[in-house]
Design a protein around this motif. Structure first.
Motif, PDB file in Angstrom:
ATOM      1  N   MET A 185      16.002   1.524  -4.058  1.00 22.86           N
ATOM      2  CA  MET A 185      14.567   1.448  -3.748  1.00 22.86           C
ATOM      3  C   MET A 185      14.015   0.108  -4.250  1.00 22.86           C
ATOM      4  O   MET A 185      14.266  -0.289  -5.382  1.00 22.86           O
ATOM      5  CB  MET A 185      13.820   2.604  -4.407  1.00 22.86           C
ATOM      6  N   ALA A 186      13.267  -0.595  -3.383  1.00 22.86           N
ATOM      7  CA  ALA A 186      12.710  -1.894  -3.769  1.00 22.86           C
ATOM      8  C   ALA A 186      11.615  -1.712  -4.809  1.00 22.86           C
ATOM      9  O   ALA A 186      10.851  -0.753  -4.777  1.00 22.86           O
ATOM     10  CB  ALA A 186      12.144  -2.595  -2.539  1.00 22.86           C
ATOM     11  N   SER A 187      11.559  -2.617  -5.777  1.00 24.55           N
ATOM     12  CA  SER A 187      10.535  -2.540  -6.807  1.00 24.55           C
ATOM     13  C   SER A 187       9.190  -2.971  -6.249  1.00 24.55           C
ATOM     14  O   SER A 187       9.117  -3.746  -5.294  1.00 24.55           O
ATOM     15  CB  SER A 187      10.919  -3.442  -7.995  1.00 24.55           C
ATOM     16  N   ALA A 188       8.133  -2.451  -6.863  1.00 20.89           N
ATOM     17  CA  ALA A 188       6.787  -2.788  -6.404  1.00 20.89           C
ATOM     18  C   ALA A 188       6.488  -4.255  -6.671  1.00 20.89           C
ATOM     19  O   ALA A 188       6.870  -4.802  -7.704  1.00 20.89           O
ATOM     20  CB  ALA A 188       5.772  -1.902  -7.127  1.00 20.89           C
ATOM     21  N   ARG A 189       5.803  -4.886  -5.732  1.00 19.11           N
ATOM     22  CA  ARG A 189       5.444  -6.292  -5.902  1.00 19.11           C
ATOM     23  C   ARG A 189       4.275  -6.425  -6.865  1.00 19.11           C
ATOM     24  O   ARG A 189       3.391  -5.581  -6.925  1.00 19.11           O
ATOM     25  CB  ARG A 189       5.060  -6.898  -4.560  1.00 19.11           C
ATOM     26  N   GLN A 190       4.286  -7.525  -7.595  1.00 23.01           N
ATOM     27  CA  GLN A 190       3.173  -7.837  -8.483  1.00 23.01           C
ATOM     28  C   GLN A 190       1.990  -8.363  -7.657  1.00 23.01           C
ATOM     29  O   GLN A 190       2.177  -8.898  -6.558  1.00 23.01           O
ATOM     30  CB  GLN A 190       3.603  -8.889  -9.512  1.00 23.01           C
ATOM     31  N   PRO A 191       0.759  -8.215  -8.182  1.00 23.99           N
ATOM     32  CA  PRO A 191      -0.418  -8.661  -7.431  1.00 23.99           C
ATOM     33  C   PRO A 191      -0.347 -10.125  -6.987  1.00 23.99           C
ATOM     34  O   PRO A 191      -0.743 -10.445  -5.861  1.00 23.99           O
ATOM     35  CB  PRO A 191      -1.564  -8.442  -8.427  1.00 23.99           C
ATOM     36  N   GLU A 192       0.177 -11.006  -7.853  1.00 21.07           N
ATOM     37  CA  GLU A 192       0.247 -12.415  -7.459  1.00 21.07           C
ATOM     38  C   GLU A 192       1.238 -12.637  -6.320  1.00 21.07           C
ATOM     39  O   GLU A 192       1.038 -13.522  -5.475  1.00 21.07           O
ATOM     40  CB  GLU A 192       0.582 -13.308  -8.661  1.00 21.07           C
ATOM     41  N   GLU A 193       2.302 -11.827  -6.267  1.00 20.74           N
ATOM     42  CA  GLU A 193       3.267 -11.929  -5.168  1.00 20.74           C
ATOM     43  C   GLU A 193       2.638 -11.469  -3.860  1.00 20.74           C
ATOM     44  O   GLU A 193       2.817 -12.101  -2.813  1.00 20.74           O
ATOM     45  CB  GLU A 193       4.508 -11.088  -5.474  1.00 20.74           C
ATOM     46  N   ILE A 194       1.903 -10.350  -3.934  1.00 22.14           N
ATOM     47  CA  ILE A 194       1.215  -9.850  -2.745  1.00 22.14           C
ATOM     48  C   ILE A 194       0.218 -10.886  -2.246  1.00 22.14           C
ATOM     49  O   ILE A 194       0.123 -11.152  -1.040  1.00 22.14           O
ATOM     50  CB  ILE A 194       0.486  -8.522  -3.051  1.00 22.14           C
ATOM     51  N   TYR A 195      -0.496 -11.510  -3.188  1.00 27.18           N
ATOM     52  CA  TYR A 195      -1.516 -12.470  -2.791  1.00 27.18           C
ATOM     53  C   TYR A 195      -0.893 -13.713  -2.153  1.00 27.18           C
ATOM     54  O   TYR A 195      -1.430 -14.263  -1.192  1.00 27.18           O
ATOM     55  CB  TYR A 195      -2.371 -12.863  -4.000  1.00 27.18           C
ATOM     56  N   ARG A 196       0.259 -14.149  -2.680  1.00 25.57           N
ATOM     57  CA  ARG A 196       0.941 -15.299  -2.069  1.00 25.57           C
ATOM     58  C   ARG A 196       1.356 -14.991  -0.633  1.00 25.57           C
ATOM     59  O   ARG A 196       1.202 -15.832   0.260  1.00 25.57           O
ATOM     60  CB  ARG A 196       2.160 -15.695  -2.910  1.00 25.57           C
ATOM     61  N   GLU A 197       1.904 -13.789  -0.419  1.00 20.80           N
ATOM     62  CA  GLU A 197       2.291 -13.390   0.937  1.00 20.80           C
ATOM     63  C   GLU A 197       1.059 -13.277   1.834  1.00 20.80           C
ATOM     64  O   GLU A 197       1.094 -13.658   3.012  1.00 20.80           O
ATOM     65  CB  GLU A 197       3.027 -12.043   0.895  1.00 20.80           C
ATOM     66  N   THR A 198      -0.012 -12.749   1.275  1.00 24.09           N
ATOM     67  CA  THR A 198      -1.254 -12.609   2.029  1.00 24.09           C
ATOM     68  C   THR A 198      -1.803 -13.973   2.427  1.00 24.09           C
ATOM     69  O   THR A 198      -2.253 -14.172   3.565  1.00 24.09           O
ATOM     70  CB  THR A 198      -2.298 -11.845   1.184  1.00 24.09           C
ATOM     71  N   ARG A 199      -1.763 -14.931   1.503  1.00 25.97           N
ATOM     72  CA  ARG A 199      -2.241 -16.283   1.810  1.00 25.97           C
ATOM     73  C   ARG A 199      -1.406 -16.930   2.917  1.00 25.97           C
ATOM     74  O   ARG A 199      -1.935 -17.567   3.831  1.00 25.97           O
ATOM     75  CB  ARG A 199      -2.198 -17.147   0.548  1.00 25.97           C
ATOM     76  N   ARG A 200      -0.083 -16.725   2.848  1.00 30.55           N
ATOM     77  CA  ARG A 200       0.796 -17.291   3.872  1.00 30.55           C
ATOM     78  C   ARG A 200       0.489 -16.699   5.249  1.00 30.55           C
ATOM     79  O   ARG A 200       0.402 -17.418   6.252  1.00 30.55           O
ATOM     80  CB  ARG A 200       2.258 -17.024   3.493  1.00 30.55           C
ATOM     81  N   GLU A 201       0.305 -15.376   5.281  1.00 26.24           N
ATOM     82  CA  GLU A 201      -0.030 -14.716   6.544  1.00 26.24           C
ATOM     83  C   GLU A 201      -1.422 -15.135   7.022  1.00 26.24           C
ATOM     84  O   GLU A 201      -1.650 -15.307   8.231  1.00 26.24           O
ATOM     85  CB  GLU A 201       0.030 -13.199   6.370  1.00 26.24           C
TER      86      GLU A 201
END
Length: 257
Positions: A1-17
């Motif tokens: 099972m993949a570990s939960a992403r940290q908020p800063e990781e989610i935000y980086r992906e969100t910024r890229r998208e």
């Protein structure tokens, strides 16, 4: 099972998208927004069919769960919904460039208008005589009358909640980019909650009013437009202030810790 992403990781992906979305040509945006309108309209139809099949409060719950299918279509099919575009493109915004702000305005305007156009097309087809089963009209008429009868303040507060819910959904969907199951679950839950609470979502409520009008609800075009204006303002405030700003601060604090 993949570990939960940290908020800063989610935000980086969100910024890229977000930057990808802001760079798209208007035709691509319009095409995805048109499909998004179709998807919401399918959700409204599913709600009415389910609600008509079951009497009482249980019908409200089953109808709301059925409506969630429309949001699943949006997330899995990568179509475009106006209220999805609060967190993601704002995260990707280049704040010192006027062109980036103009692209954000274009994104919001095109998505809003084309979502409604796409949904109205489906509504006109679905509500033509003999298309939907007998009895489907009553839940949609009741729903439209309920939305139209709310006070301005109640409509605005309901819209705040709808905008916040949609933006929270976007955050979790982006955070679970590698898990289709989580994406589907979050989309379905959010759609069901919005339908169950009759929260004032700019696209959903507008299409619900259009469906109701087609079946004879005591609603006119001026009421639809007035509610749309209130919903847009409330959705923007709820999505941007209550969620996007807070999540941005959370990601920045985690990145610095």
């Amino acid at each position: 099972m993949a570990s939960a992403r940290q908020p800063e990781e989610i935000y980086r992906e969100t910024r890229r998208e977000g930057r990808r979305r802001l760079a798209r040509p208007p035709l691509e945006l319009a095409a995805t927004a048109l499909v998004g309108g179709f998807d919401v309209a399918v959700g409204v139809i599913a709600y009415a069919l389910a609600k008509a099949a079951i009497d009482g409060p249980a019908g409200d719950l089953v109808g709301a769960i059925a409506f969630g299918v429309g949001f699943v279509f949006i997330v899995v099919g990568r179509s475009e919904l106006f209220t999805e575009n609060f967190l993601i493109p704002v995260a990707g915004l280049e704040r010192n460039k006027l062109g980036s702000w103009l692209k954000l305005g274009e994104l919001w305007l095109v998505a809003l208008v084309v979502n409604i156009v796409g949904g109205v097309v489906v509504a006109l087809i679905a509500t033509s005589e003999g298309v939907l089963p007998e009895g489907t009209d009553k839940p949609l008429v009741d729903l439209a009358n309920h939305i139209a009868d709310r006070s301005t303040l109640a409509s605005l507060l309901s819209a705040l909640l709808a905008g916040a819910l949609m933006t929270v959904m976007t955050w979790f969907v982006e955070g679970a980019a590698d898990s289709l199951g989580v994406r589907i679950t979050m989309a379905w839950i959010t759609g069901a909650v919005i339908a169950l609470g009759t929260f004032n979502h700019a696209i959903v409520s507008t299409l619900e009013l259009v469906f109701g009008m087609r079946y004879g609800a005591d609603v006119d075009v001026s009421q639809v437009l007035a509610n749309l204006a209130i919903a847009v303002i409330g959705n923007l405030i709820g999505g941007l202030l209550f969620v996007t700003f807070v999540r941005s601060v959370q990601a920045a604090e985690n990145a610095g810790s």
